[in-house]
Scaffold this motif. Structure first.
Motif, PDB file in Angstrom:
ATOM      1  N   LEU A  22       0.825  -1.205   0.000  1.00 29.18           N
ATOM      2  CA  LEU A  22       0.000   0.000   0.000  1.00 29.18           C
ATOM      3  C   LEU A  22       0.865   1.263   0.000  1.00 29.18           C
ATOM      4  O   LEU A  22       0.527   2.251  -0.645  1.00 29.18           O
ATOM      5  N   LYS A  23       1.978   1.215   0.707  1.00 28.25           N
ATOM      6  CA  LYS A  23       2.828   2.403   0.826  1.00 28.25           C
ATOM      7  C   LYS A  23       3.631   2.669  -0.433  1.00 28.25           C
ATOM      8  O   LYS A  23       3.733   3.813  -0.891  1.00 28.25           O
ATOM      9  N   TYR A  24       4.202   1.607  -1.019  1.00 31.84           N
ATOM     10  CA  TYR A  24       5.135   1.792  -2.133  1.00 31.84           C
ATOM     11  C   TYR A  24       4.591   1.321  -3.483  1.00 31.84           C
ATOM     12  O   TYR A  24       5.169   1.650  -4.519  1.00 31.84           O
ATOM     13  N   GLY A  25       3.496   0.550  -3.470  1.00 34.90           N
ATOM     14  CA  GLY A  25       3.019  -0.070  -4.701  1.00 34.90           C
ATOM     15  C   GLY A  25       3.719  -1.405  -4.902  1.00 34.90           C
ATOM     16  O   GLY A  25       4.829  -1.628  -4.400  1.00 34.90           O
ATOM     17  N   VAL A  26       3.080  -2.291  -5.644  1.00 36.35           N
ATOM     18  CA  VAL A  26       3.615  -3.640  -5.824  1.00 36.35           C
ATOM     19  C   VAL A  26       4.953  -3.606  -6.552  1.00 36.35           C
ATOM     20  O   VAL A  26       5.909  -4.297  -6.176  1.00 36.35           O
ATOM     21  N   GLU A  27       5.056  -2.797  -7.598  1.00 39.44           N
ATOM     22  CA  GLU A  27       6.276  -2.788  -8.405  1.00 39.44           C
ATOM     23  C   GLU A  27       7.472  -2.258  -7.618  1.00 39.44           C
ATOM     24  O   GLU A  27       8.580  -2.787  -7.700  1.00 39.44           O
ATOM     25  N   ALA A  28       7.266  -1.199  -6.844  1.00 39.47           N
ATOM     26  CA  ALA A  28       8.388  -0.560  -6.139  1.00 39.47           C
ATOM     27  C   ALA A  28       8.744  -1.256  -4.831  1.00 39.47           C
ATOM     28  O   ALA A  28       9.872  -1.142  -4.355  1.00 39.47           O
ATOM     29  N   ALA A  29       7.795  -1.960  -4.238  1.00 39.31           N
ATOM     30  CA  ALA A  29       8.054  -2.627  -2.955  1.00 39.31           C
ATOM     31  C   ALA A  29       9.127  -3.699  -3.115  1.00 39.31           C
ATOM     32  O   ALA A  29       9.240  -4.336  -4.161  1.00 39.31           O
ATOM     33  N   THR A  30       9.914  -3.891  -2.073  1.00 38.77           N
ATOM     34  CA  THR A  30      10.969  -4.905  -2.110  1.00 38.77           C
ATOM     35  C   THR A  30      10.727  -5.946  -1.019  1.00 38.77           C
ATOM     36  O   THR A  30      10.076  -5.673   0.002  1.00 38.77           O
ATOM     37  N   MET A  31      11.282  -7.129  -1.251  1.00 38.67           N
ATOM     38  CA  MET A  31      11.176  -8.191  -0.255  1.00 38.67           C
ATOM     39  C   MET A  31      11.895  -7.791   1.035  1.00 38.67           C
ATOM     40  O   MET A  31      11.470  -8.166   2.130  1.00 38.67           O
ATOM     41  N   MET A  32      12.974  -7.022   0.929  1.00 37.83           N
ATOM     42  CA  MET A  32      13.684  -6.573   2.119  1.00 37.83           C
ATOM     43  C   MET A  32      12.818  -5.649   2.967  1.00 37.83           C
ATOM     44  O   MET A  32      12.804  -5.731   4.204  1.00 37.83           O
ATOM     45  N   GLN A  33      12.080  -4.737   2.320  1.00 41.93           N
ATOM     46  CA  GLN A  33      11.172  -3.858   3.060  1.00 41.93           C
ATOM     47  C   GLN A  33      10.121  -4.663   3.799  1.00 41.93           C
ATOM     48  O   GLN A  33       9.770  -4.354   4.946  1.00 41.93           O
ATOM     49  N   ILE A  34       9.612  -5.692   3.132  1.00 44.12           N
ATOM     50  CA  ILE A  34       8.585  -6.526   3.751  1.00 44.12           C
ATOM     51  C   ILE A  34       9.170  -7.321   4.913  1.00 44.12           C
ATOM     52  O   ILE A  34       8.560  -7.433   5.985  1.00 44.12           O
ATOM     53  N   ALA A  35      10.364  -7.861   4.728  1.00 45.13           N
ATOM     54  CA  ALA A  35      11.024  -8.596   5.803  1.00 45.13           C
ATOM     55  C   ALA A  35      11.257  -7.682   7.008  1.00 45.13           C
ATOM     56  O   ALA A  35      11.017  -8.075   8.165  1.00 45.13           O
ATOM     57  N   ASP A  36      11.731  -6.454   6.756  1.00 41.76           N
ATOM     58  CA  ASP A  36      11.964  -5.502   7.848  1.00 41.76           C
ATOM     59  C   ASP A  36      10.663  -5.193   8.577  1.00 41.76           C
ATOM     60  O   ASP A  36      10.627  -5.140   9.812  1.00 41.76           O
ATOM     61  N   GLU A  37       9.600  -4.959   7.818  1.00 43.75           N
ATOM     62  CA  GLU A  37       8.307  -4.631   8.427  1.00 43.75           C
ATOM     63  C   GLU A  37       7.791  -5.786   9.284  1.00 43.75           C
ATOM     64  O   GLU A  37       7.177  -5.581  10.337  1.00 43.75           O
ATOM     65  N   ALA A  38       8.061  -7.008   8.848  1.00 44.42           N
ATOM     66  CA  ALA A  38       7.602  -8.194   9.579  1.00 44.42           C
ATOM     67  C   ALA A  38       8.533  -8.583  10.719  1.00 44.42           C
ATOM     68  O   ALA A  38       8.205  -9.457  11.526  1.00 44.42           O
ATOM     69  N   GLY A  39       9.705  -7.955  10.786  1.00 44.70           N
ATOM     70  CA  GLY A  39      10.654  -8.294  11.829  1.00 44.70           C
ATOM     71  C   GLY A  39      11.342  -9.614  11.594  1.00 44.70           C
ATOM     72  O   GLY A  39      11.674 -10.334  12.542  1.00 44.70           O
ATOM     73  N   LEU A  40      11.552  -9.946  10.318  1.00 45.11           N
ATOM     74  CA  LEU A  40      12.198 -11.208   9.946  1.00 45.11           C
ATOM     75  C   LEU A  40      13.409 -10.927   9.074  1.00 45.11           C
ATOM     76  O   LEU A  40      13.521  -9.857   8.474  1.00 45.11           O
ATOM     77  N   SER A  41      14.294 -11.901   8.981  1.00 51.23           N
ATOM     78  CA  SER A  41      15.388 -11.800   8.027  1.00 51.23           C
ATOM     79  C   SER A  41      14.847 -12.102   6.635  1.00 51.23           C
ATOM     80  O   SER A  41      13.794 -12.737   6.476  1.00 51.23           O
ATOM     81  N   ARG A  42      15.559 -11.652   5.607  1.00 52.98           N
ATOM     82  CA  ARG A  42      15.132 -11.940   4.244  1.00 52.98           C
ATOM     83  C   ARG A  42      15.157 -13.448   3.978  1.00 52.98           C
ATOM     84  O   ARG A  42      14.304 -13.971   3.258  1.00 52.98           O
ATOM     85  N   THR A  43      16.104 -14.142   4.580  1.00 47.29           N
ATOM     86  CA  THR A  43      16.164 -15.601   4.418  1.00 47.29           C
ATOM     87  C   THR A  43      14.912 -16.255   4.981  1.00 47.29           C
ATOM     88  O   THR A  43      14.330 -17.153   4.366  1.00 47.29           O
ATOM     89  N   SER A  44      14.472 -15.784   6.150  1.00 44.27           N
ATOM     90  CA  SER A  44      13.251 -16.334   6.753  1.00 44.27           C
ATOM     91  C   SER A  44      12.037 -16.033   5.888  1.00 44.27           C
ATOM     92  O   SER A  44      11.155 -16.882   5.719  1.00 44.27           O
ATOM     93  N   LEU A  45      11.996 -14.818   5.321  1.00 42.87           N
ATOM     94  CA  LEU A  45      10.880 -14.464   4.449  1.00 42.87           C
ATOM     95  C   LEU A  45      10.832 -15.383   3.233  1.00 42.87           C
ATOM     96  O   LEU A  45       9.766 -15.881   2.853  1.00 42.87           O
ATOM     97  N   HIS A  46      11.983 -15.645   2.642  1.00 38.67           N
ATOM     98  CA  HIS A  46      12.035 -16.506   1.461  1.00 38.67           C
ATOM     99  C   HIS A  46      11.685 -17.964   1.784  1.00 38.67           C
ATOM    100  O   HIS A  46      11.296 -18.717   0.895  1.00 38.67           O
ATOM    101  N   TYR A  47      11.818 -18.335   3.027  1.00 44.63           N
ATOM    102  CA  TYR A  47      11.413 -19.679   3.431  1.00 44.63           C
ATOM    103  C   TYR A  47       9.912 -19.861   3.229  1.00 44.63           C
ATOM    104  O   TYR A  47       9.450 -20.938   2.849  1.00 44.63           O
ATOM    105  N   TYR A  48       9.142 -18.775   3.482  1.00 44.59           N
ATOM    106  CA  TYR A  48       7.688 -18.849   3.340  1.00 44.59           C
ATOM    107  C   TYR A  48       7.224 -18.451   1.938  1.00 44.59           C
ATOM    108  O   TYR A  48       6.291 -19.044   1.394  1.00 44.59           O
ATOM    109  N   TYR A  49       7.850 -17.445   1.359  1.00 44.82           N
ATOM    110  CA  TYR A  49       7.443 -16.943   0.042  1.00 44.82           C
ATOM    111  C   TYR A  49       8.690 -16.656  -0.778  1.00 44.82           C
ATOM    112  O   TYR A  49       9.487 -15.785  -0.416  1.00 44.82           O
ATOM    113  N   ARG A  50       8.852 -17.366  -1.882  1.00 42.27           N
ATOM    114  CA  ARG A  50      10.115 -17.282  -2.621  1.00 42.27           C
ATOM    115  C   ARG A  50      10.253 -16.020  -3.455  1.00 42.27           C
ATOM    116  O   ARG A  50      11.367 -15.652  -3.835  1.00 42.27           O
TER     117      ARG A  50
END
Length: 213
Positions: A22-50
């Protein structure tokens, strides 16, 4: 606000992804931003969603229930067609105001990989035949003009979605960056779309009489 790693990381990921999209749009959003927002490492995020596409699919599945009551009403409710359309227009425009990334993402996914979207709506048993029969019945009774279900869907959804797909242009050249002005415009679209659809559905005889008076 960062989350601690608790017992339900997937729920936190979905919530975080929704905020970031919602903040950045789908195209501009990054997996790192999502991982940071969720309080997870990027590796942990990729474990659930590649990748981001699969993550947005999950986000979409969590919010599609907001739209489904309107779709179910359109296809299944035993009410006049115009009433079906009005409920859909009001709820769909509100949904894309609340989640403006949906139309653009859905458009790209339909071109890239429509299978999961098709499967989603198959699982919901979308009944186009029921809507088609409603149109045919009301046309035979002289309540509306004879139109196809394909045209009804294309015209209704197109008028709802186009301004959101064109939002960057509207904001830049029409609203001078005023987000509230654009949102107000979208709220007004609910009535305008219904005015257009109502006039279009009017029986041909009535339309012709009104133009000769």
């Amino acid at each position: 606000m960062k989350y601690n790693v608790l017992s339900n990381p997937e729920a936190r990921i979905i919530e975080a992804a929704n905020k970031v999209f919602l903040k950045y749009g789908v195209e501009a959003a990054t997996m790192m931003q999502i991982a940071d927002e969720a309080g997870l490492s990027r590796t942990s995020l990729h474990y659930y969603y590649r990748d981001k596409a699969h993550l947005f699919e999950a986000v979409f599945r969590t919010i599609e229930h907001k739209l489904w009551p309107a779709l179910s009403y359109v296809f299944d409710a035993d009410v006049p067609v115009i009433q079906k359309v009005e409920k859909f227009v009001n709820e769909y425009i509100q949904l894309i105001v609340d989640y403006p990334m949906i139309p653009g993402f859905m458009s790209s996914e339909i071109q890239r990989n429509p299978q999961w979207i098709n499967e989603l709506y198959k699982s919901k048993c979308v009944n186009f035949d029921g809507l088609r029969k409603s149109l045919e019945q009301e046309a035979s009774e002289g309540k509306i003009r004879s139109i196809s279900v394909e045209d009804l869907i294309a015209n209704t959804v197109g008028m709802c979605v186009f301004p959101t797909l064109s939002k960057p242009v509207y904001l830049e050249f029409v609203f001078q960056g005023n987000e509230e002005g654009f949102n107000s415009f979208m709220q007004q679209r609910k009535k305008i779309v219904m005015d257009v659809i109502t006039a279009w559905l009017r029986p041909v005889e009535i339309t012709e009489q009104s133009t000769t008076i």
